[in-house]
Each structure stands twice: as C-alpha cells, then as structure tokens.
Motif scaffolding. Structure first.
Motif, PDB file in Angstrom:
ATOM      1  N   PRO A   1      19.928 -51.615  28.828  1.00 54.96           N
ATOM      2  CA  PRO A   1      19.240 -52.296  27.724  1.00 54.96           C
ATOM      3  C   PRO A   1      20.174 -52.829  26.644  1.00 54.96           C
ATOM      4  N   ARG A   2      21.239 -52.088  26.329  1.00 53.20           N
ATOM      5  CA  ARG A   2      22.162 -52.530  25.289  1.00 53.20           C
ATOM      6  C   ARG A   2      23.164 -53.559  25.802  1.00 53.20           C
ATOM      7  N   LEU A   3      23.529 -53.462  27.083  1.00 54.68           N
ATOM      8  CA  LEU A   3      24.585 -54.321  27.613  1.00 54.68           C
ATOM      9  C   LEU A   3      24.071 -55.595  28.270  1.00 54.68           C
ATOM     10  N   LEU A   4      22.796 -55.678  28.499  1.00 55.79           N
ATOM     11  CA  LEU A   4      22.217 -56.850  29.167  1.00 55.79           C
ATOM     12  C   LEU A   4      22.615 -58.167  28.498  1.00 55.79           C
ATOM     13  N   PRO A   5      22.649 -58.269  27.159  1.00 56.38           N
ATOM     14  CA  PRO A   5      23.036 -59.555  26.554  1.00 56.38           C
ATOM     15  C   PRO A   5      24.484 -59.961  26.807  1.00 56.38           C
ATOM     16  N   TYR A   6      25.324 -59.018  27.202  1.00 54.27           N
ATOM     17  CA  TYR A   6      26.755 -59.285  27.360  1.00 54.27           C
ATOM     18  C   TYR A   6      27.139 -59.692  28.787  1.00 54.27           C
ATOM     19  N   PHE A   7      26.357 -59.226  29.761  1.00 53.15           N
ATOM     20  CA  PHE A   7      26.748 -59.407  31.159  1.00 53.15           C
ATOM     21  C   PHE A   7      25.858 -60.423  31.859  1.00 53.15           C
ATOM     22  N   ASP A   8      26.462 -61.143  32.796  1.00 52.23           N
ATOM     23  CA  ASP A   8      25.793 -62.252  33.474  1.00 52.23           C
ATOM     24  C   ASP A   8      25.089 -61.836  34.757  1.00 52.23           C
ATOM     25  N   TRP A   9      25.462 -60.714  35.311  1.00 53.65           N
ATOM     26  CA  TRP A   9      24.881 -60.186  36.547  1.00 53.65           C
ATOM     27  C   TRP A   9      25.264 -58.716  36.648  1.00 53.65           C
ATOM     28  N   ALA A  10      24.729 -58.034  37.642  1.00 57.39           N
ATOM     29  CA  ALA A  10      24.992 -56.597  37.781  1.00 57.39           C
ATOM     30  C   ALA A  10      25.256 -56.245  39.234  1.00 57.39           C
ATOM     31  N   LEU A  11      26.045 -55.180  39.421  1.00 58.09           N
ATOM     32  CA  LEU A  11      26.345 -54.668  40.763  1.00 58.09           C
ATOM     33  C   LEU A  11      26.189 -53.154  40.732  1.00 58.09           C
ATOM     34  N   ASN A  12      25.524 -52.617  41.740  1.00 59.16           N
ATOM     35  CA  ASN A  12      25.291 -51.172  41.781  1.00 59.16           C
ATOM     36  C   ASN A  12      25.562 -50.604  43.162  1.00 59.16           C
ATOM     37  N   GLU A  13      25.996 -49.337  43.175  1.00 63.02           N
ATOM     38  CA  GLU A  13      26.149 -48.573  44.402  1.00 63.02           C
ATOM     39  C   GLU A  13      25.110 -47.459  44.456  1.00 63.02           C
TER      40      GLU A  13
ATOM     41  N   ASP B   1      13.263 -45.958  30.997  1.00 66.55           N
ATOM     42  CA  ASP B   1      13.465 -47.049  30.049  1.00 66.55           C
ATOM     43  C   ASP B   1      14.641 -47.959  30.393  1.00 66.55           C
ATOM     44  N   TYR B   2      15.172 -47.844  31.578  1.00 64.01           N
ATOM     45  CA  TYR B   2      16.249 -48.747  31.990  1.00 64.01           C
ATOM     46  C   TYR B   2      16.213 -48.932  33.495  1.00 64.01           C
ATOM     47  N   GLY B   3      16.647 -50.086  33.964  1.00 59.19           N
ATOM     48  CA  GLY B   3      16.658 -50.366  35.384  1.00 59.19           C
ATOM     49  C   GLY B   3      17.092 -51.794  35.645  1.00 59.19           C
ATOM     50  N   TYR B   4      17.436 -52.065  36.899  1.00 58.39           N
ATOM     51  CA  TYR B   4      17.932 -53.395  37.249  1.00 58.39           C
ATOM     52  C   TYR B   4      16.847 -54.465  37.249  1.00 58.39           C
ATOM     53  N   ASP B   5      15.595 -54.063  37.265  1.00 58.82           N
ATOM     54  CA  ASP B   5      14.526 -55.048  37.122  1.00 58.82           C
ATOM     55  C   ASP B   5      14.623 -55.750  35.773  1.00 58.82           C
ATOM     56  N   GLN B   6      15.274 -55.120  34.790  1.00 60.13           N
ATOM     57  CA  GLN B   6      15.461 -55.761  33.492  1.00 60.13           C
ATOM     58  C   GLN B   6      16.430 -56.933  33.601  1.00 60.13           C
ATOM     59  N   PHE B   7      17.444 -56.814  34.451  1.00 61.48           N
ATOM     60  CA  PHE B   7      18.328 -57.952  34.722  1.00 61.48           C
ATOM     61  C   PHE B   7      17.544 -59.091  35.361  1.00 61.48           C
ATOM     62  N   VAL B   8      16.756 -58.754  36.358  1.00 66.69           N
ATOM     63  CA  VAL B   8      16.000 -59.788  37.071  1.00 66.69           C
ATOM     64  C   VAL B   8      15.040 -60.507  36.125  1.00 66.69           C
ATOM     65  N   ARG B   9      14.359 -59.742  35.274  1.00 64.71           N
ATOM     66  CA  ARG B   9      13.434 -60.359  34.322  1.00 64.71           C
ATOM     67  C   ARG B   9      14.161 -61.300  33.357  1.00 64.71           C
ATOM     68  N   ALA B  10      15.437 -61.023  33.104  1.00 61.57           N
ATOM     69  CA  ALA B  10      16.234 -61.886  32.239  1.00 61.57           C
ATOM     70  C   ALA B  10      16.831 -63.066  33.002  1.00 61.57           C
ATOM     71  N   GLY B  11      16.498 -63.183  34.295  1.00 61.73           N
ATOM     72  CA  GLY B  11      17.023 -64.272  35.102  1.00 61.73           C
ATOM     73  C   GLY B  11      18.444 -64.053  35.575  1.00 61.73           C
ATOM     74  N   LYS B  12      18.902 -62.795  35.593  1.00 60.37           N
ATOM     75  CA  LYS B  12      20.275 -62.463  35.974  1.00 60.37           C
ATOM     76  C   LYS B  12      20.281 -61.710  37.304  1.00 60.37           C
ATOM     77  N   ALA B  13      21.163 -62.131  38.197  1.00 60.48           N
ATOM     78  CA  ALA B  13      21.184 -61.608  39.560  1.00 60.48           C
ATOM     79  C   ALA B  13      21.638 -60.153  39.610  1.00 60.48           C
ATOM     80  N   VAL B  14      21.111 -59.435  40.593  1.00 59.09           N
ATOM     81  CA  VAL B  14      21.468 -58.037  40.841  1.00 59.09           C
ATOM     82  C   VAL B  14      21.956 -57.908  42.282  1.00 59.09           C
ATOM     83  N   PHE B  15      23.109 -57.258  42.447  1.00 58.42           N
ATOM     84  CA  PHE B  15      23.707 -57.013  43.753  1.00 58.42           C
ATOM     85  C   PHE B  15      23.803 -55.501  43.949  1.00 58.42           C
ATOM     86  N   THR B  16      23.257 -55.000  45.055  1.00 58.19           N
ATOM     87  CA  THR B  16      23.312 -53.560  45.303  1.00 58.19           C
ATOM     88  C   THR B  16      23.840 -53.281  46.703  1.00 58.19           C
ATOM     89  N   VAL B  17      24.423 -52.094  46.840  1.00 57.94           N
ATOM     90  CA  VAL B  17      24.984 -51.649  48.117  1.00 57.94           C
ATOM     91  C   VAL B  17      24.539 -50.222  48.374  1.00 57.94           C
TER      92      VAL B  17
END
Length: 300
Positions: free
Chosen positions: A222-234, A249-265
């Motif tokens: 939630p705090r870092l979403l404005p700074y980063f353009d996409w996310a990657l998770n393991e 209160d946090y999750g990668y769906d928040q990136f998606v809702r902001a229009g930012k891509a999520v990559f997971t492995v």
C-alpha cells in the motif's frame, strides 16, 4: 531471491493490530526478524519523499509474456516473449541489444540485489564492513546489508549499479532482497527503514529512465505502490499471501487495480494448483525451478 512466508506475513499483520510485534517465525530461507521489523506498512509513520515521475519509463501491460532467467545468460534463439528479466552483471550490452533487436517492443529487466552483499560480484570490494550483516540463510556468499546507510557508501554503490543497467541498455530494474526488515539481518531494521530505502531505490531508477519493479515485500504494497511500476513475487500462492482477501489489507490485486502488471513464480506447486487462480487475478505467472535457469511453464 528470498521468500516471505505466510507465517512472516501473519506476524506482520498481528503486529499492526497490537502495536508491538512478536518475533516472526523462521521461513525456509531466512531466520526470524527482530520484533520491531514485523510492523506492517499500514502502521508505519515513515515520511517518504515524493515519487519521482518517469513519463518515459516502460510500464508493462497487465498481460505481459515473460521469462525470468538468472543463473544463465539467455542465448539465441530467444523465446517469443515481451519481457526478459536477466542478471544485470552477467549479461553484456550485446545480449541486451540482441534481445531488443530480435523482437519488436521487447523489454529487458536488470536484476540486482539491493538488499544483500554478494561476494562474487565485481564491486564486492567496494562495500564497507560496517554495512555487512548476517549471512542469508541458505545462500552462500550473501550477507544482509544495513539499508539505513543508503545516504553514504551504500547509496553510491547502488547508484553505480543503476548506472551500469542504464549503460547496458536495460529498460527496467528488479531490486532483490528488499525485505530485510522481515529477516534476521544483524541490524535492527524497521519497516520504516525498508520503506525509505525501497522508495529511494525506485526514485533513483526513475531518475535514470528505468522502470522499477517491487520484489516481494508484500505487506508494504500500500505504501510503495505509487513508487513502483510493476511487481514480482515468489511463491505467494504456496504461502497463501497473493491477494488482499488473503492478507487483510495488502495484496497484488492492488497493483492490478492500479493498472500495474504483476509477475509471479511458483517453484513447488503444480501448475494445476495456481495457474487458474493467477489467471483470474490477471497475474503473469510461471512455474520455474529454484535455480532460475531457462526452464519455464507459463500459465497463459
């Protein structure tokens, strides 16, 4: 690459509710964090700098095909994917150029460890002993860094690494090990320390025209979403911590809702155990081996 387990995340959530954290349980790849480090981003009062705008930065589409290959340098013929995430030190400028030339619109991500010292890197001698912490459990030759020192020599080293990524022609940066506050680093790192460092890293990347990816560090989304353009998770599906519904209160769906891509492995789960869930969340997910070689099975 480190793994934030569901146990660690649960401790972070508990800390946010109680105002004082208990020691986090150890994960498979790291030891317990100091009690102050487990507080969630929601409870943080860190004063962060304004995000640096980067109008020319690449921002991946929500549906972006990709390959993550760190233990070896990709060789031709390359996969027909839009994004390659490769080791920034091992890859040459010629490799980055060929990745661009062989597919129109392809982007190349520069992998860097921003939170750990690696004794095999060519700049290892530049790290002062004062910033070197405990070894990373299970990762020989790596030690946690005192990320609070980014306004000194540590910051100079990271700026030089970003300059290298830029000079080699990379389009973006993946910052690894940026969740040291959840681990037994040897330093009393807090969630606020991590927020300040991660925001600084993203801003430094943007100042060079490089897109910035947030690696793991799920509670601070939630705090870092404005700074980063996409996310990657393991392994967020393995540890049941991918979405806000799972975490609270946090999750990668928040990136998606902001229009930012999520990559997971995922490393251990079968594709039948996570691909349909990832696709439903509009994540770009792969099955990989832990060594992150050329092997990959894409969910879509």
């Amino acid at each position: 690459m480190r793994f934030l387990t569901a146990i660690t995340a649960a401790c972070a959530m508990l800390a946010a509710g109680l105002g004082a954290a208990s020691p986090a349980a150890a994960s498979p790849a790291s030891s317990a964090a100091p009690s102050t480090a487990a507080s969630s981003a929601a409870a943080s009062r860190a004063d962060l700098p304004a995000p640096v705008a980067c109008p020319g930065c690449w921002r991946p589409a929500l549906n972006t095909s990709w390959q993550w290959q760190l233990s070896t340098v990709p060789a031709e013929p390359f996969l027909d994917v839009v994004m390659y995430d490769i080791d920034g030190f091992n890859a040459t400028a010629a490799t980055v150029r060929r990745l661009h030339e062989t597919k129109a619109g392809r982007k190349v991500v520069c992998y860097l460890s921003a939170g750990s010292y690696e004794d095999w890197r060519p700049d290892a001698g530049a790290f002062p002993a004062s910033v070197l912490g405990k070894p990373l459990d299970g990762w020989e030759g790596e030690r946690w860094l005192d990320i609070r020192r980014y306004d000194g020599e540590l910051g100079q080293i990271m700026r030089a690494r970003l300059d290298m990524c830029k000079a080699k022609g990379f389009d973006a940066v993946e910052f690894d090990n940026v969740d040291g506050y959840t681990n037994d680093s040897g330093f009393q790192l807090t969630a606020d320390d991590q927020l300040r460092y991660n925001a600084w890293l993203a801003n430094e990347a943007h100042q060079r025209g490089l897109s910035a990816g947030l690696k793991n560090d799920i509670p601070q989304i939630p705090r870092l979403l404005p700074y980063f353009d996409w996310a990657l998770n393991e392994q967020c599906w393995q540890y049941k911590e991918c979405t806000t519904a799972q975490n609270g209160d946090y999750g990668y769906d928040q990136f998606v809702r902001a229009g930012k891509a999520v990559f997971t492995v995922e490393y251990k789960l079968a594709t039948s155990q996570f691909c349909s869930k990832s696709n439903a969340q509009n994540f770009n997910s792969l099955k990989k081996r832990l060594e992150l070689d050329a092997y990959r099975v894409a969910c879509r």
